[in-house]
Each structure stands twice: as structure tokens, then as C-alpha cells.
Motif scaffolding. Sequence first.
Motif, PDB file in Angstrom:
ATOM      1  N   THR A 162       0.829  -1.206   0.000  1.00 20.41           N
ATOM      2  CA  THR A 162       0.000   0.000   0.000  1.00 20.41           C
ATOM      3  C   THR A 162       0.863   1.255   0.000  1.00 20.41           C
ATOM      4  O   THR A 162       0.613   2.210  -0.745  1.00 20.41           O
ATOM      5  CB  THR A 162      -0.932   0.001   1.217  1.00 20.41           C
ATOM      6  OG1 THR A 162      -1.758  -1.171   1.173  1.00 20.41           O
ATOM      7  CG2 THR A 162      -1.821   1.244   1.225  1.00 20.41           C
ATOM      8  N   LYS A 163       1.880   1.252   0.845  1.00 22.08           N
ATOM      9  CA  LYS A 163       2.764   2.419   0.919  1.00 22.08           C
ATOM     10  C   LYS A 163       3.509   2.631  -0.397  1.00 22.08           C
ATOM     11  O   LYS A 163       3.582   3.754  -0.917  1.00 22.08           O
ATOM     12  CB  LYS A 163       3.755   2.253   2.066  1.00 22.08           C
ATOM     13  CG  LYS A 163       3.133   2.401   3.445  1.00 22.08           C
ATOM     14  CD  LYS A 163       4.195   2.342   4.521  1.00 22.08           C
ATOM     15  CE  LYS A 163       3.592   2.585   5.898  1.00 22.08           C
ATOM     16  NZ  LYS A 163       4.603   2.576   6.967  1.00 22.08           N
ATOM     17  N   LEU A 164       4.055   1.552  -0.956  1.00 19.70           N
ATOM     18  CA  LEU A 164       4.825   1.697  -2.185  1.00 19.70           C
ATOM     19  C   LEU A 164       3.935   2.061  -3.370  1.00 19.70           C
ATOM     20  O   LEU A 164       4.339   2.838  -4.241  1.00 19.70           O
ATOM     21  CB  LEU A 164       5.587   0.400  -2.470  1.00 19.70           C
ATOM     22  CG  LEU A 164       6.727   0.083  -1.489  1.00 19.70           C
ATOM     23  CD1 LEU A 164       7.349  -1.265  -1.815  1.00 19.70           C
ATOM     24  CD2 LEU A 164       7.790   1.167  -1.515  1.00 19.70           C
ATOM     25  N   ASP A 165       2.714   1.530  -3.393  1.00 20.20           N
ATOM     26  CA  ASP A 165       1.783   1.926  -4.462  1.00 20.20           C
ATOM     27  C   ASP A 165       1.450   3.412  -4.362  1.00 20.20           C
ATOM     28  O   ASP A 165       1.339   4.107  -5.386  1.00 20.20           O
ATOM     29  CB  ASP A 165       0.496   1.097  -4.367  1.00 20.20           C
ATOM     30  CG  ASP A 165       0.697  -0.342  -4.842  1.00 20.20           C
ATOM     31  OD1 ASP A 165       1.725  -0.595  -5.509  1.00 20.20           O
ATOM     32  OD2 ASP A 165      -0.156  -1.193  -4.548  1.00 20.20           O
ATOM     33  N   GLY A 166       1.277   3.891  -3.122  1.00 23.35           N
ATOM     34  CA  GLY A 166       1.009   5.318  -2.939  1.00 23.35           C
ATOM     35  C   GLY A 166       2.164   6.177  -3.407  1.00 23.35           C
ATOM     36  O   GLY A 166       1.966   7.209  -4.074  1.00 23.35           O
ATOM     37  N   ILE A 167       3.392   5.761  -3.105  1.00 23.61           N
ATOM     38  CA  ILE A 167       4.572   6.510  -3.545  1.00 23.61           C
ATOM     39  C   ILE A 167       4.681   6.481  -5.070  1.00 23.61           C
ATOM     40  O   ILE A 167       4.973   7.501  -5.708  1.00 23.61           O
ATOM     41  CB  ILE A 167       5.838   5.928  -2.878  1.00 23.61           C
ATOM     42  CG1 ILE A 167       5.824   6.239  -1.380  1.00 23.61           C
ATOM     43  CG2 ILE A 167       7.099   6.492  -3.531  1.00 23.61           C
ATOM     44  CD1 ILE A 167       6.960   5.596  -0.619  1.00 23.61           C
ATOM     45  N   SER A 168       4.440   5.309  -5.668  1.00 21.97           N
ATOM     46  CA  SER A 168       4.501   5.201  -7.132  1.00 21.97           C
ATOM     47  C   SER A 168       3.464   6.099  -7.799  1.00 21.97           C
ATOM     48  O   SER A 168       3.755   6.779  -8.792  1.00 21.97           O
ATOM     49  CB  SER A 168       4.280   3.746  -7.540  1.00 21.97           C
ATOM     50  OG  SER A 168       4.253   3.610  -8.941  1.00 21.97           O
ATOM     51  N   LEU A 169       2.241   6.129  -7.241  1.00 21.71           N
ATOM     52  CA  LEU A 169       1.190   6.987  -7.797  1.00 21.71           C
ATOM     53  C   LEU A 169       1.567   8.460  -7.669  1.00 21.71           C
ATOM     54  O   LEU A 169       1.332   9.262  -8.591  1.00 21.71           O
ATOM     55  CB  LEU A 169      -0.124   6.715  -7.079  1.00 21.71           C
ATOM     56  CG  LEU A 169      -1.330   7.552  -7.531  1.00 21.71           C
ATOM     57  CD1 LEU A 169      -1.628   7.297  -9.004  1.00 21.71           C
ATOM     58  CD2 LEU A 169      -2.551   7.231  -6.665  1.00 21.71           C
TER      59      LEU A 169
ATOM     60  N   SER B 233       5.259  13.443 -12.431  1.00 22.97           N
ATOM     61  CA  SER B 233       5.739  13.393 -13.814  1.00 22.97           C
ATOM     62  C   SER B 233       4.730  13.987 -14.786  1.00 22.97           C
ATOM     63  O   SER B 233       5.105  14.468 -15.852  1.00 22.97           O
ATOM     64  CB  SER B 233       6.040  11.945 -14.207  1.00 22.97           C
ATOM     65  OG  SER B 233       4.860  11.168 -14.228  1.00 22.97           O
ATOM     66  N   ASN B 234       3.434  13.981 -14.400  1.00 21.49           N
ATOM     67  CA  ASN B 234       2.393  14.583 -15.240  1.00 21.49           C
ATOM     68  C   ASN B 234       2.190  16.062 -14.946  1.00 21.49           C
ATOM     69  O   ASN B 234       1.303  16.691 -15.534  1.00 21.49           O
ATOM     70  CB  ASN B 234       1.070  13.837 -15.054  1.00 21.49           C
ATOM     71  CG  ASN B 234       1.112  12.421 -15.591  1.00 21.49           C
ATOM     72  OD1 ASN B 234       1.844  12.128 -16.532  1.00 21.49           O
ATOM     73  ND2 ASN B 234       0.341  11.527 -14.995  1.00 21.49           N
ATOM     74  N   GLY B 235       3.000  16.606 -14.038  1.00 22.26           N
ATOM     75  CA  GLY B 235       2.917  18.033 -13.732  1.00 22.26           C
ATOM     76  C   GLY B 235       1.904  18.396 -12.671  1.00 22.26           C
ATOM     77  O   GLY B 235       1.638  19.577 -12.450  1.00 22.26           O
ATOM     78  N   ASN B 236       1.327  17.400 -11.987  1.00 22.21           N
ATOM     79  CA  ASN B 236       0.346  17.671 -10.937  1.00 22.21           C
ATOM     80  C   ASN B 236       1.074  17.731  -9.599  1.00 22.21           C
ATOM     81  O   ASN B 236       1.128  16.747  -8.854  1.00 22.21           O
ATOM     82  CB  ASN B 236      -0.731  16.578 -10.937  1.00 22.21           C
ATOM     83  CG  ASN B 236      -1.858  16.880  -9.969  1.00 22.21           C
ATOM     84  OD1 ASN B 236      -1.927  17.970  -9.397  1.00 22.21           O
ATOM     85  ND2 ASN B 236      -2.738  15.919  -9.779  1.00 22.21           N
TER      86      ASN B 236
END
Length: 350
Positions: A77-84, A90-93
Motif C-alpha cells: 500500500t505504501k509503495l503503491d502510494g509513492i509510485s502513484l 511526472s504529469n505536472g500535478n
Amino acid sequence: MKNRFSSIRYIFIRSHLYSMFLTSILLLTILLSIYVLFEPEWLTVQSIFLFAILYASIAFVISLYTGFKEVGNMLKTKLDGISLLITQFSNGNYDSSIQFPKSMKDEDEITRIAKDLNELGNKLKNQVKSLQRMADEKADFAKSAHKAAVIEERQRIARDLHDAVSQQLFALTMISEASIKQFDKNPALAKKQMKEVATAALQAQTEMRALLLHLRPVHLSGDSLATGIHKLIEELKQKSSIHFHLKINEELELSETIEEHVFRIVQESLSNILRHANANNVQVEIFKKSNELFVHIQDDGKGFDVVNDKERKTSYGLKTMRERSEELGGTFVIRSNPDEGTYIDIRIPC
């Protein structure tokens, strides 16, 4: 399937199973050693292997449970959150941030990385605001610079009109009046003076054409570089006696900035030829080779001494062409000698 079993959850389970396997081997070795060395009555071969099998089975189940339901799920869960969050960056958000549930508030390394990423997002957001503010300031400065450039160009043209055309027209007036007075008294002198009038008129006309060439639009108005230069030279062919020879690749793929600068360089060089060279033939060649744009302009005019003619070396036109070439990261070379014409070679990376 391969990517699925390489996730953090299965890596965690594999590490548990590996530890279980080593522990089972170690316990089995210890129990067998005790059985061989001391042969206690309470320890039998069957009990040793039964214990090893039970331990391995229970440890296997516990490893799967902790991997899927407890630690592995939390880590995933933590790593998925960091990846997201990284994907959002990277998309500028840069307004995005990561917040873990209260059950995951442990100050471990992954949580600290998440907090650092949140701080990085805030810094990136502030930097974007600063860059946008600088872009607005640069746009305002560009508008002011454009106004100043327009005023400077007008002053230069006014100065050229006064220094060249105005003086030539004044000379035309004086010579014409003198020739009228000599027309009856000395026809030969009057004829000579009228020839001077014709020469001065032609020179004034040439100066005016060169100055009008500067008043053309700075931009190509949507045309390609090849089309814009074709139009420019066709216009000059109709208004002057110079023979132009143009060789340009019609399918040149250049950025808008490079096209506009090269167009202005060619325009400036042709203006100089009209005003100063007294040439009969002009050759313009533009082509692209090995990621470089080559611009070659030559005339068969009177030329000048590149080394000693300080006035021509520091002229506004040559200075402008050199600056435009260097602004594009290119090189500007001019070669000329008296009565041998002038050669301009420009190389621009693209």
C-alpha cells in the motif's frame, strides 16, 4: 504473471519462506546430532521428522498469512502510494500528496520517503509559480524591448534617409539647376551635368530600394523559409537590374525561430548588396547537411578590405547578421577584397 510474482508482497513472502527453510534445516540437523551422539529414549527418528514437518507446515502458513494480510499488504500500500505520487509529479500535478491511514503512521523508512516526496511536491509547485511569474515578466520585457527596437530601427532609417537619400536629392537639385543655366551657354557642360544627375538619381533609387527592403515584415507571415526568400528575390528582380541566382532546398525542416533569423540575415545581406556592392550578380545558396544549415551568399561587386575597413566592419548590417547567427549557436564568416566581391558563409546547428 512474472511481474506479479516480482512484486514487493511476494518478495516479502519468499524471504519468510527462505528463513523458514534455513531454520528447518538447522533444527533437523541439531535434533539428528543429539539423536546420534546421545541416543535419548524420548527422541526417535519418527518424532524428529514429525516435528520438522509440522514446523515447516505451520511456518509456511504463517509466512503466507503475514505476507498477504499484514506486513506485505502494508508495504504494498505504501509503495503503491509513492509510485502513484511520482506518476502525478511526472504529469505536472504538483498539488498531489500522499497520506497514509492512521494504522500505517509508523515512522519507518518508507514513511519518511513519502514525507520527503510531499515536501518535494511543494517545492516543485513553488518553482512552477516562480517560472510562470518569470515568464510573464519576460513577456512584458519582450514587449518593451520590441518597442525599443522599433524606435531604434525608425531612427536608423531616418538617419539613413538623411545621410544618403536626402543628400543625394539635394545634390540632384543643385546639379539640375546648374545644368539649366549652362544649357544655352555651354551645352557640353550641361550634358555632362545631366549625366551626373542620372547617376545620382540611380544611386538615390538604389538607396531607397534598400531602405524599403528593411521595412518588410520581420516574420515570414506563415510562409516557409524557401517561399519567403523566393518572394523576396522575385520582388528585387523586378525592381533592380541585378541577376539573382537562388539555390535552396524546398523541403527544409527548420524551427520557426531559425527560419525567421535566417530570413532576416538574407534580407540584411541583400540590402547591403543593393546599397554598397554595385554588383551585377548575386548568388544565394541554402542547404542542410549533417544536422547543420549552411547559408552562402556572394556577389561580384566592388568588395571592401575586411581587415582595414573599420567603418564597414562595424556597420549595423554586418553586426546584426553576426549577432543573429551567434544567437542560434552558429558561425558567421565574411570574406572580401576590393574589386573581388564579397562572400558570406554561415553555419547553424539544427
